[in-house]
Design a protein around this motif. Structure first.
Motif, mmCIF file in Angstrom:
data_model
loop_
_atom_site.group_PDB
_atom_site.id
_atom_site.type_symbol
_atom_site.label_atom_id
_atom_site.label_comp_id
_atom_site.label_asym_id
_atom_site.label_seq_id
_atom_site.Cartn_x
_atom_site.Cartn_y
_atom_site.Cartn_z
ATOM 1 N N PRO B 113 0.811 -1.225 0.000
ATOM 2 C CA PRO B 113 0.000 0.000 0.000
ATOM 3 C C PRO B 113 0.843 1.273 0.000
ATOM 4 N N LEU B 114 1.970 1.251 0.734
ATOM 5 C CA LEU B 114 2.780 2.468 0.793
ATOM 6 C C LEU B 114 3.416 2.776 -0.550
ATOM 7 N N GLN B 115 3.890 1.753 -1.235
ATOM 8 C CA GLN B 115 4.615 2.026 -2.479
ATOM 9 C C GLN B 115 3.705 2.352 -3.650
ATOM 10 N N ILE B 116 2.429 1.931 -3.592
ATOM 11 C CA ILE B 116 1.550 2.275 -4.702
ATOM 12 C C ILE B 116 0.676 3.480 -4.367
ATOM 13 N N GLY B 117 0.806 4.011 -3.159
ATOM 14 C CA GLY B 117 0.038 5.196 -2.790
ATOM 15 C C GLY B 117 -1.396 4.899 -2.394
ATOM 16 N N ALA B 118 -1.626 3.763 -1.704
ATOM 17 C CA ALA B 118 -2.981 3.433 -1.247
ATOM 18 C C ALA B 118 -3.078 3.642 0.250
ATOM 19 N N ASP B 119 -4.308 3.793 0.756
ATOM 20 C CA ASP B 119 -4.460 4.028 2.198
ATOM 21 C C ASP B 119 -4.383 2.740 2.999
ATOM 22 N N ASP B 120 -4.672 1.601 2.368
ATOM 23 C CA ASP B 120 -4.572 0.305 3.042
ATOM 24 C C ASP B 120 -4.762 -0.760 1.980
ATOM 25 N N MET B 121 -4.889 -2.011 2.418
ATOM 26 C CA MET B 121 -5.174 -3.088 1.474
ATOM 27 C C MET B 121 -6.625 -2.987 0.982
ATOM 28 N N ALA B 122 -6.924 -3.736 -0.078
ATOM 29 C CA ALA B 122 -8.291 -3.736 -0.599
ATOM 30 C C ALA B 122 -9.260 -4.330 0.414
ATOM 31 N N PHE B 123 -8.820 -5.363 1.143
ATOM 32 C CA PHE B 123 -9.701 -6.032 2.102
ATOM 33 C C PHE B 123 -8.997 -6.094 3.459
ATOM 34 N N PRO B 124 -9.081 -5.019 4.242
ATOM 35 C CA PRO B 124 -8.314 -4.980 5.492
ATOM 36 C C PRO B 124 -8.701 -6.080 6.470
ATOM 37 N N ARG B 125 -9.988 -6.424 6.510
ATOM 38 C CA ARG B 125 -10.371 -7.437 7.493
ATOM 39 C C ARG B 125 -9.878 -8.821 7.089
ATOM 40 N N LEU B 126 -9.882 -9.081 5.782
ATOM 41 C CA LEU B 126 -9.327 -10.341 5.292
ATOM 42 C C LEU B 126 -7.840 -10.409 5.633
ATOM 43 N N ASN B 127 -7.206 -9.251 5.570
ATOM 44 C CA ASN B 127 -5.795 -9.156 5.893
ATOM 45 C C ASN B 127 -5.548 -9.539 7.348
ATOM 46 N N MET B 128 -6.396 -9.023 8.215
ATOM 47 C CA MET B 128 -6.285 -9.372 9.630
ATOM 48 C C MET B 128 -6.500 -10.878 9.809
ATOM 49 N N ALA B 129 -7.519 -11.411 9.105
ATOM 50 C CA ALA B 129 -7.801 -12.844 9.218
ATOM 51 C C ALA B 129 -6.587 -13.657 8.779
ATOM 52 N N SER B 130 -5.872 -13.149 7.787
ATOM 53 C CA SER B 130 -4.713 -13.880 7.296
ATOM 54 C C SER B 130 -3.704 -14.087 8.416
ATOM 55 N N PHE B 131 -3.408 -13.019 9.167
ATOM 56 C CA PHE B 131 -2.461 -13.194 10.274
ATOM 57 C C PHE B 131 -3.030 -14.129 11.332
ATOM 58 N N TRP B 132 -4.315 -13.961 11.620
ATOM 59 C CA TRP B 132 -4.879 -14.762 12.714
ATOM 60 C C TRP B 132 -5.183 -16.197 12.311
ATOM 61 N N MET B 133 -4.900 -16.545 11.045
ATOM 62 C CA MET B 133 -4.835 -17.969 10.701
ATOM 63 C C MET B 133 -3.384 -18.458 10.755
ATOM 64 N N ALA B 134 -2.463 -17.605 10.270
ATOM 65 C CA ALA B 134 -1.067 -18.038 10.188
ATOM 66 C C ALA B 134 -0.484 -18.308 11.577
ATOM 67 N N PHE B 135 -0.785 -17.441 12.518
ATOM 68 C CA PHE B 135 -0.164 -17.561 13.841
ATOM 69 C C PHE B 135 -0.609 -18.841 14.569
ATOM 70 N N PRO B 136 -1.933 -19.105 14.666
ATOM 71 C CA PRO B 136 -2.329 -20.374 15.288
ATOM 72 C C PRO B 136 -1.793 -21.590 14.538
#
Ligand code: HEM
Ligand SMILES: [Cu+2]
Lengths: 211, 586
Positions: B113-136
């Motif tokens: 997001p920083l390098q393309i000039g976006a405010d965040d990912m397209a799906f921020p909540r999916l992004n959060m879910a991604s971490f909370w699947m990887a960690f467990p």
């Protein structure tokens, strides 16, 4: 694209981009689904070519007429999904709810028939390992034939089931009047997923039941 | 929704634990994967002890349970089954829970997001879910050490039939947990990949055309496509193997006419794209850092992009080079040999372009630059040894020996991990607002570089002399006994190599509070992440940036400084900008 872009899930796409985020995301996700089924179907083809003797002739074990009818039901559900989508693009709330419900019922019928088919097949001994499933004897070759059959159709059935659950959610939101002629993104991506699952079934039906 | 105003009122659990901000998620991935990097390193130390001093009591071994270490009066001696688990879990944890999340989870989240000039990912909540699947999934993988029979022991490649039935390894539940954990991690990776691809296609700032994207983002984009297409293949294979173990199927079991080779084909059809998943982002990071350190544009930017695309494409048709010795049709072997040689070409193009980038540059040897140069030199060695193994006649001799171990560590440690060190040091300010200490960074680099080569270079030689990989006690073979001094030497050096990583750990931790304040652009770089404060605020950009040029305009003749931010209006347009910056609309 202004109608769909107004959806809440949408987040200022690049100027000039024709596809809104959620729809693009769904297309991309479906690509990975293609690869998943490719792995399962590819394994089936390899095992079947390596050991043709383990795989029965079409119709010898599996009930082709019943499943052909079931296939027809699933195709009908795709048509009703299109109807639901067409309704909401015209702002027809009642039509949306009606056709969503029809789609859900047809999908549920499909899964139901599949479960019944599984139970009948298992009773006949079409299971990968007789002692694990408490059946007296095991049809020869079931460890490979059955394994591929249940894995492929089972994962497809799981996809249909997940689709139905999501569709209940869409229906619930439709009842709340969340969708309109300007905002129907969720219905559209629901449709994309549903048609995809349908398409996978037509391929599976052809190679597992007919060939 | 006014994200800026709400940022400060959010409860801390939403801000730090279940955050949807891509920068926070990047830090979460960073802490998680550094943790697993440490765990994987410690497992390797135990293996090295056993290899250097076979069946001698291991210091501290008494602390481990009897199922892992057999207690004797002299001390605890490692059991062969535990050694198998160590080999397996070291590889699995390093590849899936350290390097992959470091490259994709950390830099994908932080940079895209920083390098393309976006405010965040397209799906921020999916992004959060991604971490909370990887960690467990990672915790589950670790937990498998504690179950009966121990952790999986069939190697990170889990070849069937060894892995398909607990009767062969004595590991039942552990192997199943291994399969389940990786399946969950697969979902996490897929969620990330869908997010990255959508974000890059749809959310680039005005003017950010495809060929103005930094190479780090380009590499992450192509990597995401590889993940999207490769991980489902792995998932399918993992699930079939799990069924073989639990519900009586025989996909991979020869006793019922299943096909063990099918597992190898599926695994490597995923596996070779996977190794490029582990290197492409590292190549992107290196390109960004090298251009910055050399104060020159990347040499052959378009060729660099095309090479990434070519590698990604070719990576699908080379998987058989892992199976030359598997009993696969020899005709296929030749085919795969040729495709593998071909894939070395775009890799070589990248190497030459990196050399072209630094050639006659005004080189600043800051810590990230040192690591990037380390990456290039080590990748050359690893790539060349790859070409040796790709020749079927040579591979007959070195397959499954320490030569392979040397190769994969030159590309993964010397390659990916050096690039990760470069990337963390370079973008540390965008995560923590401060710089890491330069002096200790350089000391750490040189010690690591030297010790790393002392550890892994001799492995080429003992491999050629026949030392097989994944072996519990090499001294049981008479012809390997003369190699034992080398093994001991490697072990001592490996302990030192791990010990000097403490420098990096301390530098990392202390700099969070004590590091020099970074300011927006401490490295005088060009891409959009350097136009915002360190760390960037929630929502990143105050105004949607407008991009006027590529990311590598170093030492451009038109401006006074030797760098030129991507969103700085061109001199002719400063008077009357063609495009007015727009307020962020979300
Ligand atoms: C010029 C490019 C490369 C070539 C020609 C090449 C070739 C090969 C070959 C032929 C093998 C199989 C050797 C055997 O088992 O007998 C191999 C193994 C391996 N390569 Fe590469 N490789 C290249 C780059 C990479 C990169 C960039 C990575 C990762 C970042 C990588 C990671 C691995 C790993 C992990 C293995 C060992 C797999 C195992 O556990 O069996 N390689 N490589
Ligand atoms: Cu490979």
């Amino acid at each position: 694209m202004s109608q769909a872009a107004a959806s809440t899930a949408d987040r200022h796409p690049m100027p000039g981009m024709m596809v809104y985020n959620v729809k693009l995301g769904m297309w991309i996700f479906l690509l990975s689904e293609v690869m998943f089924f490719t792995a399962l179907i590819g394994s089936y083809i390899i095992l079947r070519f390596a050991h043709p003797d383990h795989f029965a002739e079409p119709g010898a074990v599996l009930n082709v007429p019943l499943t052909a009818f079931n296939t027809f039901v699933l195709i009908c559900s795709s048509v009703s999904m299109v109807k639901a989508y067409a309704a909401i693009t015209q702002g027809d709330q009642k039509g949306l709810r009606f056709w969503l419900l029809v789609t859900i019922l047809l999908g549920t019928f499909f899964v139901g028939v599949q479960v019944v088919e599984y139970i009948i097949l298992a009773r006949e001994g079409f299971v990968p390992m007789a002692e694990l499933y408490g059946v007296a004897h095991e049809i020869e070759g079931a460890a490979l034939y059955g394994a591929t059959f249940y894995t492929m159709t089972g994962f497809h059935g799981t996809h249909v089931t997940i689709g139905i659950l999501c569709m209940w959610f869409v229906l619930y939101r439709a009842w709340q009047g969340k969708y309109s002629a300007d905002n129907y993104g969720a219905v559209e991506i629901m449709g994309l997923y549903w048609h995809f699952v349908d398409l996978v079934w037509i391929i599976l039906f052809t190679i597992v039941y007919l060939i | 929704m006014d994200a800026h105003a709400h940022a400060h009122e959010m409860p801390w659990i939403r801000r730090y634990i279940f955050s949807t901000d891509h920068k926070t998620i990047a830090i979460q991935f960073l802490l998680m994967s550094l943790f697993f990097l440490v765990v994987g390193g410690l497992l390797a130390m135990m293996m090295r002890w056993q290899l250097g001093f076979p069946s001698e009591p291991m210091p501290g071994g008494m602390l481990l349970p009897d199922e892992m270490m057999a207690p004797t009066p002299a001390g605890a001696i490692m059991l062969p089954e535990f050694y198998n688990s160590l080999v397996t879990m070291h590889g699995t944890i390093m590849i899936f829970f350290a390097i992959m999340p470091l490259l994709v989870g950390v830099f994908g989240n932080l940079l895209i997001p920083l390098q393309i000039g976006a405010d965040d990912m397209a799906f921020p909540r999916l992004n959060m879910a991604s971490f909370w699947m990887a960690f467990p999934a990672g915790l589950l993988m670790l937990a498998s050490f504690a179950v009966e029979g121990g952790a999986a022991g069939a190697g990170w490649t889990s070849y069937a039939p060894l892995s398909a039935s607990g009767e062969y390894t004595g590991v039942y539940l552990g192997q199943q947990l291994w399969l389940i954990s990786l399946t969950i991690l697969g979902f996490a990776s897929l969620a990330g990949a869908v997010n990255y691809i959508t974000t890059i296609i749809n959310m680039r700032a005005p003017g950010m055309t495809w060929f103005r994207m930094p190479l780090a983002t380009w590499a992450l984009f192509i990597t995401a496509i590889l993940i999207l297409l490769a991980i489902p293949i792995l998932a399918g294979a993992l699930i079939m193997l799990l069924f073989d173990q639990t519900i009586g199927t025989a996909f991979f079991l020869p006793a019922s006419d299943g096909e063990p080779l099918l597992w190898q084909h599926l695994f490597w059809f995923f596996g070779h794209p996977e190794v490029y998943i582990l290197i492409l982002p590292a190549m992107g990071i290196t390109s960004d850092v090298l251009a910055n350190g050399a104060r020159k544009p990347v040499f052959g930017y378009h060729a660099m992009v095309l090479a990434i695309v070519a590698i990604a494409f070719l990576s699908w048709i080379v998987w058989g080079h892992h199976m030359f010795q598997s009993g696969m049709n020899p005709m296929l072997g030749t085919t795969f040999m040729i495709t593998t040689m071909v894939i070395a070409v775009p890799s070589a193009i990248k190497v030459f372009n990196w050399l072209g980038t630094i050639y006659k540059g005004n080189i600043h040897l800051h810590t990230p630059m040192l690591h990037a140069l380390g990456f290039v030199s080590m990748f050359i060695i690893g790539g060349l040894s790859g070409v040796f193994m790709a020749s079927t006649p040579v591979d007959v001799y070195i397959h499954d020996t320490y030569f392979i171990v040397a190769h994969l560590h030159y590309v993964l440690f010397g390659g990916s991990l050096f690039a990760i060190f470069a990337g963390i040091t370079f973008w540390y300010p965008k995560m923590f607002g401060r710089l890491m200490n330069e002096k200790w960074g350089r000391i750490h680099f040189w010690l690591t570089m030297i010790l790393y080569n002392i550890v892994f270079w001799p492995m080429h030689s003992i491999g050629i002399q026949g030392h097989m990989r994944r072996i519990y006690d090499p001294t049981q073979y008479e012809f390997l006994q003369p190699l034992q001094p080398i093994n001991q030497f490697i072990t001592m050096a490996a302990f030192a190599l791990v010990a000097v990583q403490v420098i990096y750990a301390l530098n990392f931790i202390i700099s969070i509070w004590k590091g020099k304040k970074a300011g927006n652009n401490p490295w005088k770089a060009n891409s959009l992440e350097w136009t915002v404060p360190s760390p960037p605020p929630h929502g990143n950009f105050e105004l949607v940036p407008i991009v006027y040029r590529g990311p590598y305009e170093y030492s451009a003749p038109d401006v006074e400084e030797d760098y030129w931010l991507q969103d700085a209006p061109p001199p002719s347009e400063t008077a009357a900008p063609a495009l007015e910056p727009q307020p962020v609309a979300d």
